[in-house]
Design a protein around this motif. Structure first.
Motif, PDB file in Angstrom:
ATOM      1  N   GLY A  20       0.767  -1.227   0.000  1.00 57.84           N
ATOM      2  CA  GLY A  20       0.000   0.000   0.000  1.00 57.84           C
ATOM      3  C   GLY A  20       0.800   1.280   0.000  1.00 57.84           C
ATOM      4  N   HIS A  48       4.488   9.646   0.514  1.00 50.39           N
ATOM      5  CA  HIS A  48       3.548   8.766   1.210  1.00 50.39           C
ATOM      6  C   HIS A  48       4.278   7.739   2.054  1.00 50.39           C
ATOM      7  CE1 HIS A  48       0.627   5.256   1.295  1.00 50.39           C
ATOM      8  NE2 HIS A  48      -0.015   6.223   1.930  1.00 50.39           N
ATOM      9  N   VAL A  84       3.710   6.880   6.007  1.00 49.33           N
ATOM     10  CA  VAL A  84       3.383   5.539   6.486  1.00 49.33           C
ATOM     11  C   VAL A  84       4.360   5.085   7.559  1.00 49.33           C
ATOM     12  CG1 VAL A  84       3.310   3.099   5.812  1.00 49.33           C
ATOM     13  CG2 VAL A  84       2.158   4.823   4.404  1.00 49.33           C
ATOM     14  N   GLY A 130       1.686   4.941   9.900  1.00 52.44           N
ATOM     15  CA  GLY A 130       0.951   3.832   9.300  1.00 52.44           C
ATOM     16  C   GLY A 130       0.783   2.648  10.233  1.00 52.44           C
ATOM     17  N   ARG A 131      -0.164   1.784   9.858  1.00 52.42           N
ATOM     18  CA  ARG A 131      -0.375   0.544  10.608  1.00 52.42           C
ATOM     19  C   ARG A 131       0.860  -0.336  10.549  1.00 52.42           C
ATOM     20  NH1 ARG A 131      -4.647  -2.802   8.051  1.00 52.42           N
ATOM     21  NH2 ARG A 131      -4.026  -1.738   6.140  1.00 52.42           N
ATOM     22  N   GLY A 169       0.540   0.806   4.128  1.00 46.44           N
ATOM     23  CA  GLY A 169      -0.344   1.897   3.757  1.00 46.44           C
ATOM     24  C   GLY A 169      -1.807   1.544   3.936  1.00 46.44           C
ATOM     25  N   GLU A 170      -2.664   2.554   3.723  1.00 49.32           N
ATOM     26  CA  GLU A 170      -4.093   2.396   3.959  1.00 49.32           C
ATOM     27  C   GLU A 170      -4.725   1.335   3.067  1.00 49.32           C
ATOM     28  OE1 GLU A 170      -2.487   5.064   3.089  1.00 49.32           O
ATOM     29  OE2 GLU A 170      -2.874   6.745   4.454  1.00 49.32           O
ATOM     30  N   SER A 171      -4.205   1.162   1.853  1.00 46.90           N
ATOM     31  CA  SER A 171      -4.837   0.242   0.899  1.00 46.90           C
ATOM     32  C   SER A 171      -4.404  -1.206   1.084  1.00 46.90           C
ATOM     33  CB  SER A 171      -4.513   0.675  -0.538  1.00 46.90           C
ATOM     34  OG  SER A 171      -3.116   0.612  -0.787  1.00 46.90           O
ATOM     35  N   TYR A 172      -3.467  -1.457   1.999  1.00 47.49           N
ATOM     36  CA  TYR A 172      -3.017  -2.835   2.221  1.00 47.49           C
ATOM     37  C   TYR A 172      -4.156  -3.672   2.781  1.00 47.49           C
ATOM     38  CZ  TYR A 172      -0.871  -6.816   4.579  1.00 47.49           C
ATOM     39  OH  TYR A 172      -0.563  -8.086   5.023  1.00 47.49           O
ATOM     40  N   GLN A 173      -4.328  -4.877   2.200  1.00 51.31           N
ATOM     41  CA  GLN A 173      -5.319  -5.832   2.678  1.00 51.31           C
ATOM     42  C   GLN A 173      -4.606  -7.124   3.036  1.00 51.31           C
ATOM     43  OE1 GLN A 173      -7.909  -5.373  -0.985  1.00 51.31           O
ATOM     44  NE2 GLN A 173      -9.499  -5.538   0.578  1.00 51.31           N
TER      45      GLN A 173
END
Length: 322
Positions: A108, A114, A118, A122-123, A303-307
């Protein structure tokens, strides 16, 4: 210029390992400035092995180590953290400054600025780390990729296809491609899947950790399931692999010539000569390759989009074809 001997004056618990010659090589000043803004000690590499050494030396004291470069730089930094036995205490951050930046995309990260946001806020996720003959890798391990094809793969090809660009270029650059005579042994997998053995001639063997070998679905595999996604492509006419559309389609459809497995560990044995493998783009030559998911995961700033499970809403468990 910052170097090993004259690092930026910042917190040694926050280290950035910078490869100044990765990618387009125009990122150094921006990264050094951003690192200073975020209070990171910068260590610039000058040759192969520097990134691993810097990370290994920094890891006992560092809480966070950022890898600024491409997938190869990330691989070296991860191996340095692992060599220092500091996976439990050190977080990896990724600053994408290479050509393909496949791992950064999968977690992400969308760009330089960015990536610093992160690493700061970031998480943190603990993801699977692969080990192949005592060398760590995080994206993928690919057998059948020649050094020639790896060196001749274009930046545009890497960006478009990732590791599949190496597969395509291998076929395109080797007139008489010798198939790989292999024995692949997997251990018991999820849901009671039995240990399995496959012996035969293959074009390639591809082991994905964070990388999925497919064209139409997301490139990210499930990287927190403690399993590899294994794809064996049986010997087939080379023309079947030429062309981007054919290449992508080959990996995304059911085929009698494609064997898929999910397993926490496996052994790939060459029945003839040694084979070159690409571990996140770093080359390794061996006759027998033993792979396992490391018992200690790798903590990564994402990042935010990481799944963690990109297939949760798609209902796409990987099933072996035979």
């Amino acid at each position: 210029m910052h170097s090993e001997g004259r690092d930026s004056d910042a917190d040694p618990r926050r280290v950035l390992v910078l490869n100044p010659v990765s990618g387009s090589q125009d990122h150094v000043d921006d990264i050094v400035e951003l690192a200073a803004d975020y209070g990171l000690t910068v260590r610039q590499t000058e040759g192969a092995g520097d990134a691993m050494r810097f990370a290994r030396d920094a890891a006992p004291e560092a809480d966070l180590i950022a890898a600024a470069g491409g997938d190869g730089t990330v691989n070296e930094v991860i191996n340095g953290i692992a060599a220092a036995d500091e996976l439990e205490t050190t977080t990896l951050a990724v600053v994408p400054a290479g050509t393909g930046n496949n791992f950064a995309t999968n977690i992400g990260i969308t760009g330089l600025e960015h990536s610093f946001e992160v690493l700061e806020t970031g998480r943190r996720r603990r993801i699977d780390l692969g080990v192949a003959n005592d060398r760590a890798f995080v994206n993928s391990c690919v057998g059948g990729v020649t050094a020639e094809a790896s060196s001749e793969t274009t930046p545009d090809g890497k960006r478009a296809l990732g590791v599949l660009a190496y597969v395509k270029n291998t076929v395109a650059t080797v007139a008489d491609f010798d198939s790989l005579s292999l024995r692949v042994e997997t251990v018991e997998g999820p849901n009671g899947e039995a240990a399995q053995s496959w012996t035969g001639d293959a074009m390639f063997v591809l082991i994905g950790n964070c990388r999925r070998f497919t064209g139409t679905r997301t490139a990210q595999a499930h990287v927190e399931d403690e399993l590899f996604e294994v794809t064996i492509i049986e010997d087939a006419p080379a023309t079947n692999l030429l062309g981007d559309a054919a290449l992508e389609g080959l990996f995304d459809r059911e085929s009698a010539h494609i064997i898929r497995r999910r397993t926490p560990s496996l052994t790939v044995e060459s029945l003839e000569d040694s084979i070159e493998y690409s571990l996140d783009g770093e080359m390794l030559e061996t006759e027998t390759l033993r792979l396992k998911v490391n018992s200690q995961p790798l903590e990564v700033a994402v990042g935010e989009s990481y799944q963690e499970n990109p297939d949760a809403d798609e209902g796409w468990p990987l099933e072996p074809t035979h």
